[in-house]
Enzyme design. Sequence first.
Site, mmCIF file in Angstrom:
data_model
loop_
_atom_site.group_PDB
_atom_site.id
_atom_site.type_symbol
_atom_site.label_atom_id
_atom_site.label_comp_id
_atom_site.label_asym_id
_atom_site.label_seq_id
_atom_site.Cartn_x
_atom_site.Cartn_y
_atom_site.Cartn_z
ATOM 1 N N HIS A 1 40.745 37.023 48.252
ATOM 2 C CA HIS A 1 41.588 37.556 47.173
ATOM 3 C C HIS A 1 43.052 37.665 47.631
ATOM 4 O O HIS A 1 43.610 38.748 47.722
ATOM 5 C CB HIS A 1 41.069 38.929 46.701
ATOM 6 C CG HIS A 1 41.630 39.354 45.372
ATOM 7 N ND1 HIS A 1 40.943 40.145 44.494
ATOM 8 C CD2 HIS A 1 42.822 39.105 44.766
ATOM 9 C CE1 HIS A 1 41.683 40.378 43.412
ATOM 10 N NE2 HIS A 1 42.828 39.750 43.563
ATOM 11 N N GLU B 1 33.729 42.383 45.904
ATOM 12 C CA GLU B 1 34.715 42.181 46.973
ATOM 13 C C GLU B 1 34.796 43.418 47.848
ATOM 14 O O GLU B 1 34.744 44.535 47.308
ATOM 15 C CB GLU B 1 36.093 41.881 46.360
ATOM 16 C CG GLU B 1 36.110 40.583 45.568
ATOM 17 C CD GLU B 1 37.458 40.291 44.898
ATOM 18 O OE1 GLU B 1 38.432 41.012 45.161
ATOM 19 O OE2 GLU B 1 37.509 39.341 44.113
ATOM 20 N N ARG C 1 39.488 36.682 38.204
ATOM 21 C CA ARG C 1 38.492 37.670 38.604
ATOM 22 C C ARG C 1 37.117 36.999 38.719
ATOM 23 O O ARG C 1 36.712 36.224 37.845
ATOM 24 C CB ARG C 1 38.399 38.812 37.581
ATOM 25 C CG ARG C 1 39.603 39.762 37.560
ATOM 26 C CD ARG C 1 39.751 40.566 38.844
ATOM 27 N NE ARG C 1 40.876 41.496 38.818
ATOM 28 C CZ ARG C 1 42.115 41.234 39.258
ATOM 29 N NH1 ARG C 1 42.401 40.049 39.776
ATOM 30 N NH2 ARG C 1 43.058 42.151 39.204
HETATM 31 C C1 8YV Z 1 46.109 42.209 43.753
HETATM 32 C C2 8YV Z 1 45.625 41.001 41.582
HETATM 33 O O1 8YV Z 1 45.258 41.687 44.693
HETATM 34 O O2 8YV Z 1 47.559 41.609 40.421
HETATM 35 C C3 8YV Z 1 46.361 41.421 40.368
HETATM 36 O O3 8YV Z 1 45.731 41.560 39.312
HETATM 37 O O4 8YV Z 1 44.516 40.588 41.522
HETATM 38 C C4 8YV Z 1 46.287 41.045 42.882
HETATM 39 O O5 8YV Z 1 47.571 40.608 42.814
HETATM 40 C C5 8YV Z 1 45.375 43.474 43.562
HETATM 41 O O6 8YV Z 1 45.268 43.955 42.345
HETATM 42 C C6 8YV Z 1 45.767 44.517 44.607
HETATM 43 O O7 8YV Z 1 47.116 44.893 44.523
#
Ligand code: 8YV
Length: 329
Positions: free
Chosen positions: A285, A266, A237
């Site tokens: 991302h 983002e 993050r």
């Molecule tokens: C996804 C992520 O982009 O799983 C996570 O924590 O950061 C990612 O795999 C996101 O959360 C949207 O599905």
Amino acid sequence: MKPNVILYKKIPDDQLARLQSHFNLTFFDGINDTNQADFISALKEADGIIGASCPITTRYLDAAKKLKAASTISVGVDQFSIPEMTERGIYLMHTPGVLTETTADTIFTLILTTARRAVEMAEMVKAGQWTKSIGPEFYGSDVNGKTIGILGMGRIGYAVAKRAAAGFGMSVIYYNDSVNEMAERDFNARRCDLDTLLSDADFVCVVLPLSPETEKFIGKEQLHKMKRSAFLIIGSRGKIVDEQSLIDALQEGVIRGAGLDVFEKEPLPVTSPLLSLPNVVALPHIGSATHETRHAMVVCAVDNLIAALDGDISQNCINPTAGCAARKV
Ligand code: 8YV
């Protein structure tokens, strides 16, 4: 009667059909200013919610008096306040495991592209500027044989260490609350304090989860402890690193470069100075964003919700003690 469930992210048809067969489903294409009032009104009757990428705030939880489980299609749970969910007796389910290897691939993509300046060089070729054999001004840095410092030695940290040690002959050091015996045994990984990791690593790789404790964990002071020849890779993050301090460090040559899949805000604003720095590789991302893995994440999140609303939280529950909380109504 089927439980009421809100889906707040588009998912593949096969998994939509599964949700529809188990639940009385209401769909929102994300949560935004235009549909927020309808979302809140649907929450009043909801037993479960499933989705991703939208903060589930106190205001929403206040409306969700019947909510028993929230299933996020992600491993990260930073869109939720865990203590608040637990206190309200709402189980929070997530999708670890299924995205580990794919996310580690993305992190290694960042390591290789930053070190070898692959994006910068590819852009030069496409712009028709490859006119002679390249000289030292375009050379990159080796990855093989270097030291990688991994902040956060959980599943994804282990998968990064595997690639680094087994594939690239790198030495692995890591910073983590606890010893990861598997990583120490399998890759000779060595646990160390943060300062040692920052000063010894050629690649500082951030895979810590975001929490109130890890927000802005890396700032100016920490960046200045890194080698001038080192690269910072952020794969979990963006908010774990103070972005302005990172921009300053990159502009002033405090570190050699950065590979970033995640950002403080983002999508990354087009005005961000990060976008004009040649020593930055910025991805939108894409950690887990392959067809296979994103599908597996949805399957896992649907499984999690079906199980949780059936009273089974034995798999993938962040806060099993939520069941003990007195329900506030
Ligand atoms: C996804 C992520 O982009 O799983 C996570 O924590 O950061 C990612 O795999 C996101 O959360 C949207 O599905």
